[in-house]
Design a protein around this motif. Sequence first.
Motif, mmCIF file in Angstrom:
data_model
loop_
_atom_site.group_PDB
_atom_site.id
_atom_site.type_symbol
_atom_site.label_atom_id
_atom_site.label_comp_id
_atom_site.label_asym_id
_atom_site.label_seq_id
_atom_site.Cartn_x
_atom_site.Cartn_y
_atom_site.Cartn_z
ATOM 1 N N VAL A 258 -4.695 8.263 5.758
ATOM 2 C CA VAL A 258 -4.194 6.922 5.490
ATOM 3 C C VAL A 258 -4.611 5.985 6.619
ATOM 4 N N LYS A 259 -4.448 6.439 7.858
ATOM 5 C CA LYS A 259 -4.899 5.639 9.000
ATOM 6 C C LYS A 259 -6.380 5.297 8.861
ATOM 7 N N GLN A 260 -7.161 6.283 8.469
ATOM 8 C CA GLN A 260 -8.607 6.118 8.331
ATOM 9 C C GLN A 260 -8.967 5.035 7.336
ATOM 10 N N GLN A 261 -8.160 4.859 6.289
ATOM 11 C CA GLN A 261 -8.485 3.916 5.232
ATOM 12 C C GLN A 261 -7.952 2.498 5.481
ATOM 13 N N GLN A 262 -7.413 2.259 6.689
ATOM 14 C CA GLN A 262 -7.091 0.887 7.055
ATOM 15 C C GLN A 262 -8.379 0.070 7.100
ATOM 16 N N VAL A 263 -8.291 -1.182 6.741
ATOM 17 C CA VAL A 263 -9.490 -2.006 6.586
ATOM 18 C C VAL A 263 -10.292 -2.096 7.877
ATOM 19 N N SER A 264 -9.651 -2.361 8.982
ATOM 20 C CA SER A 264 -10.376 -2.517 10.250
ATOM 21 C C SER A 264 -10.964 -1.191 10.713
ATOM 22 N N TRP A 265 -10.268 -0.113 10.447
ATOM 23 C CA TRP A 265 -10.781 1.202 10.836
ATOM 24 C C TRP A 265 -12.026 1.558 10.034
ATOM 25 N N MET A 266 -11.988 1.321 8.709
ATOM 26 C CA MET A 266 -13.168 1.607 7.900
ATOM 27 C C MET A 266 -14.338 0.694 8.280
ATOM 28 N N SER A 267 -14.053 -0.532 8.673
ATOM 29 C CA SER A 267 -15.115 -1.422 9.138
ATOM 30 C C SER A 267 -15.791 -0.829 10.364
ATOM 31 N N PHE A 268 -15.012 -0.299 11.279
ATOM 32 C CA PHE A 268 -15.577 0.329 12.476
ATOM 33 C C PHE A 268 -16.406 1.550 12.108
ATOM 34 N N TYR A 269 -15.867 2.423 11.269
ATOM 35 C CA TYR A 269 -16.602 3.625 10.870
ATOM 36 C C TYR A 269 -17.913 3.258 10.173
ATOM 37 N N ASN A 270 -17.853 2.251 9.304
ATOM 38 C CA ASN A 270 -19.072 1.836 8.596
ATOM 39 C C ASN A 270 -20.120 1.287 9.552
ATOM 40 N N GLN A 271 -19.697 0.603 10.599
ATOM 41 C CA GLN A 271 -20.632 0.020 11.558
ATOM 42 C C GLN A 271 -21.208 1.048 12.514
ATOM 43 N N GLN A 272 -20.454 2.104 12.777
ATOM 44 C CA GLN A 272 -20.844 3.040 13.828
ATOM 45 C C GLN A 272 -21.312 4.407 13.326
ATOM 46 N N TRP A 273 -20.694 4.923 12.288
ATOM 47 C CA TRP A 273 -20.883 6.334 11.949
ATOM 48 C C TRP A 273 -21.378 6.604 10.539
ATOM 49 N N LEU A 274 -21.183 5.657 9.645
ATOM 50 C CA LEU A 274 -21.489 5.919 8.240
ATOM 51 C C LEU A 274 -22.656 5.076 7.758
#
Length: 271
Positions: free
Chosen positions: A154-170
């Motif tokens: 659930v934490k992972q699917q927060q909007v700002s968190w997913m934005s970070f993951y998309n920019q850095q890791w995905l």
Amino acid sequence: MTCVANANTGLAFIHGTGKQTDARNDYWTSEFIDSVRQGLPNSNKYTVINCDFDQFMWNENASGCLAQGLTDFISAQGITELKLITHSNGGNIVRWILSNPTYDSRYPDIISKVKHTIALAPSSAGTPLADAAIAGNSFETSLGWLLGYGSDAVKQQQVSWMSFYNQQWLFGTSGRPNLQSTFESVVGSDVDSAIWDGDSYCGGYQYQVALEVTQNWLDNCSDGFLNCSSQSAAGSVWFTDKSKSNGREPFSHQQSRRKCFGLDSLLRNRI
């Protein structure tokens, strides 16, 4: 999407958030899986993944479990071409594997086999409802059946968190490298819960009612859990529900993993 000549094609069904032990019956339903897999050259070449997707995507119990399940399936069935059907947060865990080939020794062989991922209502850019659930407000109770309570997923699917993951890791989102294989989404755009409308009962009427409530805090285009913009953020959009569904019915977030409005037939023909 056609199969490579002489390929030994396999299909994996990959669930979303939650710890599953019988995803075939509890998450997808047998009627959905058994309909979709008829699109394979050999309908017995399929697997249903059961993992703990309450974890962060890189966790051994999440992507590690998925990697082992796919590796075992590839090895046991001699799979040379692998197709994936995911739902919701499962799309993020798939993208983690496809985007990080050096993270785990099992990943490169999986990446070389995966040719096509169909992501049903993927949470590729997160959801405001995850932010609300973590904040512990009124969503916490109403979303318990859908998200759980405060898990890492659930934490992972927060909007700002997913934005970070998309920019850095995905890979696969705007401005990032493309994934090496086709990743296409099916987007759910609305929720119908009218008690007099028989279509509202597909997938369980109580879920449509709950998603109708949560939809009030989302964009006009949403499936009750995810905004359309999140579902379409990675890869390409195959279609948005009403453009291909029987009766131009929308897919709620619950209905996009069920045999509703011809979705199973569309998937069967696509694979």
